[in-house]
Design an enzyme around this catalytic site. Structure first.
Site, PDB file in Angstrom:
ATOM      1  N   CYS A  18       0.856  -1.177   0.000  1.00 37.76           N
ATOM      2  CA  CYS A  18       0.000   0.000   0.000  1.00 37.76           C
ATOM      3  C   CYS A  18       0.890   1.224   0.000  1.00 37.76           C
ATOM      4  O   CYS A  18       2.087   1.126   0.186  1.00 37.76           O
ATOM      5  CB  CYS A  18      -0.845   0.043   1.260  1.00 37.76           C
ATOM      6  SG  CYS A  18      -1.651  -1.494   1.614  1.00 37.76           S
ATOM      7  N   ARG A  23       1.633   1.487  -5.686  1.00 34.47           N
ATOM      8  CA  ARG A  23       1.694   0.561  -4.556  1.00 34.47           C
ATOM      9  C   ARG A  23       0.319  -0.007  -4.207  1.00 34.47           C
ATOM     10  O   ARG A  23       0.218  -0.881  -3.354  1.00 34.47           O
ATOM     11  CB  ARG A  23       2.268   1.272  -3.338  1.00 34.47           C
ATOM     12  CG  ARG A  23       3.641   1.852  -3.556  1.00 34.47           C
ATOM     13  CD  ARG A  23       4.102   2.593  -2.326  1.00 34.47           C
ATOM     14  NE  ARG A  23       4.329   1.679  -1.228  1.00 34.47           N
ATOM     15  CZ  ARG A  23       5.492   1.118  -0.943  1.00 34.47           C
ATOM     16  NH1 ARG A  23       6.542   1.384  -1.673  1.00 34.47           N
ATOM     17  NH2 ARG A  23       5.618   0.303   0.078  1.00 34.47           N
ATOM     18  N   TRP A  55      -3.917  -1.992  -1.514  1.00 35.93           N
ATOM     19  CA  TRP A  55      -3.957  -3.218  -2.310  1.00 35.93           C
ATOM     20  C   TRP A  55      -4.367  -4.318  -1.347  1.00 35.93           C
ATOM     21  O   TRP A  55      -3.635  -4.658  -0.425  1.00 35.93           O
ATOM     22  CB  TRP A  55      -2.581  -3.489  -2.912  1.00 35.93           C
ATOM     23  CG  TRP A  55      -2.553  -4.601  -3.909  1.00 35.93           C
ATOM     24  CD1 TRP A  55      -2.856  -4.519  -5.234  1.00 35.93           C
ATOM     25  CD2 TRP A  55      -2.175  -5.960  -3.664  1.00 35.93           C
ATOM     26  NE1 TRP A  55      -2.697  -5.741  -5.820  1.00 35.93           N
ATOM     27  CE2 TRP A  55      -2.283  -6.645  -4.899  1.00 35.93           C
ATOM     28  CE3 TRP A  55      -1.769  -6.670  -2.542  1.00 35.93           C
ATOM     29  CZ2 TRP A  55      -1.985  -7.988  -5.022  1.00 35.93           C
ATOM     30  CZ3 TRP A  55      -1.479  -8.012  -2.662  1.00 35.93           C
ATOM     31  CH2 TRP A  55      -1.588  -8.660  -3.903  1.00 35.93           C
ATOM     32  N   ASN A  74       0.604   0.058   6.305  1.00 35.99           N
ATOM     33  CA  ASN A  74       1.093  -0.909   5.308  1.00 35.99           C
ATOM     34  C   ASN A  74       1.670  -2.075   6.094  1.00 35.99           C
ATOM     35  O   ASN A  74       2.399  -1.856   7.055  1.00 35.99           O
ATOM     36  CB  ASN A  74       2.260  -0.360   4.484  1.00 35.99           C
ATOM     37  CG  ASN A  74       1.858   0.748   3.579  1.00 35.99           C
ATOM     38  OD1 ASN A  74       0.682   1.031   3.422  1.00 35.99           O
ATOM     39  ND2 ASN A  74       2.845   1.380   2.976  1.00 35.99           N
ATOM     40  N   GLY A  75       1.404  -3.280   5.644  1.00 38.19           N
ATOM     41  CA  GLY A  75       2.014  -4.421   6.316  1.00 38.19           C
ATOM     42  C   GLY A  75       0.956  -5.418   6.725  1.00 38.19           C
ATOM     43  O   GLY A  75      -0.200  -5.324   6.314  1.00 38.19           O
ATOM     44  N   GLU A 102      12.304 -13.368 -19.717  1.00 41.09           N
ATOM     45  CA  GLU A 102      11.896 -11.995 -19.397  1.00 41.09           C
ATOM     46  C   GLU A 102      10.931 -11.447 -20.456  1.00 41.09           C
ATOM     47  O   GLU A 102       9.945 -10.782 -20.132  1.00 41.09           O
ATOM     48  CB  GLU A 102      13.148 -11.115 -19.274  1.00 41.09           C
ATOM     49  CG  GLU A 102      12.899  -9.633 -19.050  1.00 41.09           C
ATOM     50  CD  GLU A 102      12.198  -9.310 -17.733  1.00 41.09           C
ATOM     51  OE1 GLU A 102      12.023 -10.208 -16.890  1.00 41.09           O
ATOM     52  OE2 GLU A 102      11.796  -8.147 -17.581  1.00 41.09           O
ATOM     53  N   LYS A 106       7.203 -10.184 -19.556  1.00 36.33           N
ATOM     54  CA  LYS A 106       6.733  -8.827 -19.869  1.00 36.33           C
ATOM     55  C   LYS A 106       5.476  -8.899 -20.716  1.00 36.33           C
ATOM     56  O   LYS A 106       4.523  -8.176 -20.497  1.00 36.33           O
ATOM     57  CB  LYS A 106       7.853  -8.092 -20.622  1.00 36.33           C
ATOM     58  CG  LYS A 106       7.967  -6.661 -20.333  1.00 36.33           C
ATOM     59  CD  LYS A 106       8.783  -6.298 -19.105  1.00 36.33           C
ATOM     60  CE  LYS A 106       8.724  -7.239 -17.952  1.00 36.33           C
ATOM     61  NZ  LYS A 106       9.505  -6.918 -16.823  1.00 36.33           N
ATOM     62  N   GLU A 110       2.462 -10.202 -18.656  1.00 32.54           N
ATOM     63  CA  GLU A 110       2.133  -9.271 -17.573  1.00 32.54           C
ATOM     64  C   GLU A 110       1.293  -8.092 -18.071  1.00 32.54           C
ATOM     65  O   GLU A 110       0.312  -7.715 -17.436  1.00 32.54           O
ATOM     66  CB  GLU A 110       3.459  -8.777 -16.980  1.00 32.54           C
ATOM     67  CG  GLU A 110       3.348  -7.823 -15.822  1.00 32.54           C
ATOM     68  CD  GLU A 110       4.725  -7.449 -15.272  1.00 32.54           C
ATOM     69  OE1 GLU A 110       5.717  -7.507 -16.020  1.00 32.54           O
ATOM     70  OE2 GLU A 110       4.797  -7.088 -14.086  1.00 32.54           O
ATOM     71  N   HIS A 128      11.507 -30.983 -25.530  1.00 33.55           N
ATOM     72  CA  HIS A 128      11.199 -31.834 -24.376  1.00 33.55           C
ATOM     73  C   HIS A 128       9.776 -31.602 -23.856  1.00 33.55           C
ATOM     74  O   HIS A 128       9.475 -31.962 -22.719  1.00 33.55           O
ATOM     75  CB  HIS A 128      12.228 -31.601 -23.265  1.00 33.55           C
ATOM     76  CG  HIS A 128      13.624 -31.940 -23.690  1.00 33.55           C
ATOM     77  ND1 HIS A 128      14.020 -33.227 -23.972  1.00 33.55           N
ATOM     78  CD2 HIS A 128      14.689 -31.151 -23.951  1.00 33.55           C
ATOM     79  CE1 HIS A 128      15.289 -33.227 -24.356  1.00 33.55           C
ATOM     80  NE2 HIS A 128      15.717 -31.970 -24.360  1.00 33.55           N
ATOM     81  N   LYS A 161       3.579  -3.180  -7.820  1.00 39.01           N
ATOM     82  CA  LYS A 161       4.986  -2.861  -8.082  1.00 39.01           C
ATOM     83  C   LYS A 161       5.873  -3.444  -7.003  1.00 39.01           C
ATOM     84  O   LYS A 161       6.933  -3.974  -7.268  1.00 39.01           O
ATOM     85  CB  LYS A 161       5.158  -1.341  -8.146  1.00 39.01           C
ATOM     86  CG  LYS A 161       6.579  -0.886  -8.476  1.00 39.01           C
ATOM     87  CD  LYS A 161       6.890  -1.154  -9.915  1.00 39.01           C
ATOM     88  CE  LYS A 161       8.301  -0.772 -10.299  1.00 39.01           C
ATOM     89  NZ  LYS A 161       8.665  -1.427 -11.576  1.00 39.01           N
TER      90      LYS A 161
HETATM   91  O1  M6R Z   1      11.383  -5.257  -6.601  1.00 42.18           O
HETATM   92  P1  M6R Z   1      11.854  -6.619  -7.076  1.00 42.18           P
HETATM   93  O2  M6R Z   1      12.879  -6.538  -8.130  1.00 42.18           O
HETATM   94  O3  M6R Z   1      12.275  -7.497  -5.946  1.00 42.18           O
HETATM   95  O4  M6R Z   1      10.542  -7.256  -7.719  1.00 42.18           O
HETATM   96  C1  M6R Z   1      10.528  -8.589  -8.133  1.00 42.18           C
HETATM   97  C2  M6R Z   1       9.326  -8.888  -9.007  1.00 42.18           C
HETATM   98  O5  M6R Z   1       8.147  -8.689  -8.295  1.00 42.18           O
HETATM   99  C3  M6R Z   1       9.293  -8.005 -10.260  1.00 42.18           C
HETATM  100  O6  M6R Z   1      10.476  -8.120 -10.992  1.00 42.18           O
HETATM  101  C4  M6R Z   1       8.113  -8.399 -11.170  1.00 42.18           C
HETATM  102  O7  M6R Z   1       8.309  -9.667 -11.688  1.00 42.18           O
HETATM  103  C5  M6R Z   1       7.944  -7.354 -12.270  1.00 42.18           C
HETATM  104  N1  M6R Z   1       6.651  -6.750 -12.181  1.00 42.18           N
HETATM  105  C6  M6R Z   1       8.093  -7.891 -13.638  1.00 42.18           C
HETATM  106  O8  M6R Z   1       7.928  -6.897 -14.607  1.00 42.18           O
END
Ligand code: M6R
Length: 631
Positions: free
Chosen positions: A36, A63, A109, A135-136, A505, A509, A512, A528, A626
């Site tokens: 949050c 957040r 969130w 937050n937490g 990656e 992306k 996501e 495989h 994020k």
């Molecule tokens: O802040 P971090 O690098 O530890 O975050 C790790 C993942 O949550 C982050 O890389 C996530 O996979 C991204 N949203 C991907 O684009």
């Protein structure tokens, strides 16, 4: 957000820094309890304190964005909150604004209870004398709630947070002074928390943290409180990072910080050297696109003072005390894990056994760890719960630790024995873009320094990267290629060697932000199992650059073409690309270690273009955050 802009423009409010508000709205993603955003503001001259609070929340939406609220302490304690995105709250706050010199706000969130008005923060006590944002996760919330209910307290929400205002209320009922009431209340909490509280009749914000970030922004006779620096970076870059257990009492003209035991302390103010423009959208339709275009600068920042010319020596101050370890474990998640796979490979090739673990699966109890083990937590935010947990486990097992992170003063940076900053600047879009690129660059420097294996050609390649990324951004064909494949059943990405993590990656992306099915594979793995998914409706994006075994890669590309898949080859050698390629996207030639950064830029554009054509909320993909601060 149009209303928000109008709302602010019409008012001409003077804020803390003594200038008229300029509003820019940042889109992004996610946060409740753990993920949050908290904002607080104290200023005796604030004409409408709702304005800085709402603006701060707009910058923290990355957040959390499923409900939001503010509370202001003036003659009375006033609370506004609403489920849904920030616009819903803005509609609810009267244009004249609540009067008061201190206020707190929150963007949520959900983790405890659905995103309803009742579960939105701030939460209050039985008599609405206390308002709290958090937050937490309060791990002992159920027990505390039962005890409070037994003593006659009534609860309105399903959140763990609501116990906090009731605990403060119980202290106030015993005639405890406000700051002590706050301190006594939070001392009963178990779990992780960043908390901001207002108490009726007090022109003060009470704040504390335990394993959840909280930072103060310092002005002349005004203060901000926030989960993250971009919330107030437009107005001040002088910050104090609160330590776990410290309590800050923030009044319009005075700030006091005390340690957990109540003893006064004078925390060091630091200066954040982020460019405020770097935290704005800067004319791009999405933060993600802006951040893709930020990459040349981000990489220059990452290299600055570390690699100048190819013959310069390399200085990574934080690494100077490190001995060559016997083994290295990387712990990380998502994109950071992909960067770690790349880092581990570089180190293995330089003679150090190195392995990349998903932080959520890292179990120090089942892996031999001793003081010859170096554990490297790669995390752009420095706040990812899985990664922090793995880091703690490694520390307890006796490993030496390094955090490779973007956020100065983040929990990972403060926890680890050593820190290497990737210096990408603030990244707002949920999708990691410039931070992933900077992680690759940082890890190539890290591995070369640790193994004392720098070569002039690598230094030259690193120095050339910003210009080469710019070339891709200026001339890429990937965006038009992506448009041609809209409507496909799925997208597969394949690569070998250093390009295998980039294939993962590229797929991450794409899925996501587009919500389309995408998978990444080490190219040799296709036969495989995954090959059964390949049809003429599944484009395969094949990474064909120096460093991978060309004969084997050529075979893998032919395998998918033989099943009818359209093949897009991303390559630095178009002349040698397999003849079965339907489309070719060319990237500049570079060192094998830096090639993944260039290839990845093309894949970012591919994913972005598809998501944009499909009208997805690119900066705020559904269900994501994020900063993933839950395990
Ligand atoms: O802040 P971090 O690098 O530890 O975050 C790790 C993942 O949550 C982050 O890389 C996530 O996979 C991204 N949203 C991907 O684009």
């Amino acid at each position: 957000m149009a209303f928000f802009r109008r709302y602010c423009r019409n008012r001409n409010y003077v804020t803390g820094p003594g200038r008229v508000y300029e509003f820019f709205i940042r889109g992004h993603n996610a946060g409740e309890s753990l993920m949050c955003g908290i904002i607080g503001y104290a200023n005796a001259d604030a004409r409408n304190i709702a304005v800085p609070l709402l603006e701060g929340l707009s910058r923290l939406e990355y957040r959390g964005y499923d409900s939001a609220g503010i509370a202001v302490s003036g003659t009375d304690l006033t609370v506004y909150k609403h489920s849904g995105e920030l616009e819903m709250l803005i509609e609810r706050v009267p244009e004249s604004g609540p009067s008061g010199a201190v206020g707190i706000g929150h963007t949520r969130w959900s983790t405890h209870g659905p995103p309803t008005d009742e579960n939105a923060h701030p939460h209050t006590d039985c008599t609405d004398r206390v308002a709290v944002v958090h937050n937490g996760i309060i791990e002992n919330a159920r027990g505390l709630r039962r005890a409070l209910e037994a003593n006659g307290h009534t609860f309105d929400s399903q959140t763990d947070t609501e116990v906090i205002p009731h605990l403060i209320e119980a202290e106030l009922d015993r005639s405890t002074a406000p700051e002590t009431a706050f301190r006594n209340a939070v001392s009963q909490l178990e779990g992780s928390y960043a908390v901001g509280a207002l108490i009726e009749g007090e022109a003060a914000i009470y704040a504390t943290r335990h394993r959840s970030p909280l930072v103060l922004g310092l002005g002349d006779e005004w203060y901000y409180l926030a989960s993250d620096v971009p919330a107030f970076l437009e107005y001040t870059n002088r910050v104090i990072y609160l330590e776990d257990g410290q309590v800050a009492t923030i009044r319009p003209n005075a700030l006091t910080v005390t340690n957990e035991d109540g003893s006064p302390t004078q925390p060091l103010a630091e200066t954040v050297d982020w460019d405020t423009n770097a935290a704005k959208k800067g004319g791009y339709p999405h933060y993600m696109l802006k951040e893709i275009y930020d990459q040349p600068t981000a990489i220059e920042w990452c290299l600055r003072g570390r690699v100048g010319t190819p013959t310069d020596s390399v200085a990574i101050r934080s690494m100077e005390p490190l001995d060559r370890p016997e083994q290295i474990h990387f712990v990380s998640c998502g994109s950071s894990h992909h960067a770690s796979l790349y880092g581990a490979q570089l180190l293995r090739e330089r003679g150090i056994p190195a392995y990349a673990f998903l932080a959520s699966e890292y179990d120090p109890g089942s892996i031999p760890i001793d003081d010859g083990t170096l554990v490297v937590a790669v995390t752009q935010s420095g706040e990812t719960a899985d990664t922090l947990y793995a880091l703690s486990g490694a520390m307890e097992a006796g490993a030496t630790t390094v955090a490779v992170t973007n956020v100065v003063g983040s929990t990972a940076a403060r926890k680890a024995d050593h820190t290497m900053y990737i210096r990408a600047g603030p990244e707002v879009g949920v999708a990691a873009t410039k931070t992933f690129a900077s992680q690759l660059v940082a890890l190539s420097m890290f591995s070369s320094t640790l193994t004392d294996s720098w070569t002039p050609s690598l230094k030259q390649a690193l120095c050339d990267l910003p210009g080469q990324i710019q070339q891709i951004l200026d001339k890429s064909t990937m965006e038009s290629i992506a448009t041609d494949f809209l409507g496909s059943d799925a997208f597969f990405f394949i690569g070998r060697s250093y390009n295998a993590p980039v294939a993962l990656e590229g797929a991450l992306k794409t899925k996501e932000i587009t919500y389309e099915h995408a998978e990444g594979f080490a190219a040799g793995e296709l036969k495989h199992g995954p090959l059964s998914l390949v049809t003429d409706e599944t484009p395969v994006i094949a990474l064909w650059t120096a460093g991978a075994d060309p004969a084997a890669m050529r075979t893998n590309i032919r395998e998918v073409a033989a099943r009818g898949a359209p093949v897009v080859v991303v390559t630095d050698s178009p002349g040698s690309a397999p003849e079965v390629a339907d489309r070719i996207d060319v990237v500049p030639k570079t060192h094998p270690w830096t090639s993944p950064v260039l290839v990845n830029t093309s894949l970012q554009l591919f994913a972005y273009r598809i998501a944009s054509a499909l009208g997805r909320p690119i900066d705020k993909p559904r269900n994501l955050a994020k900063s993933v601060t839950v395990r």
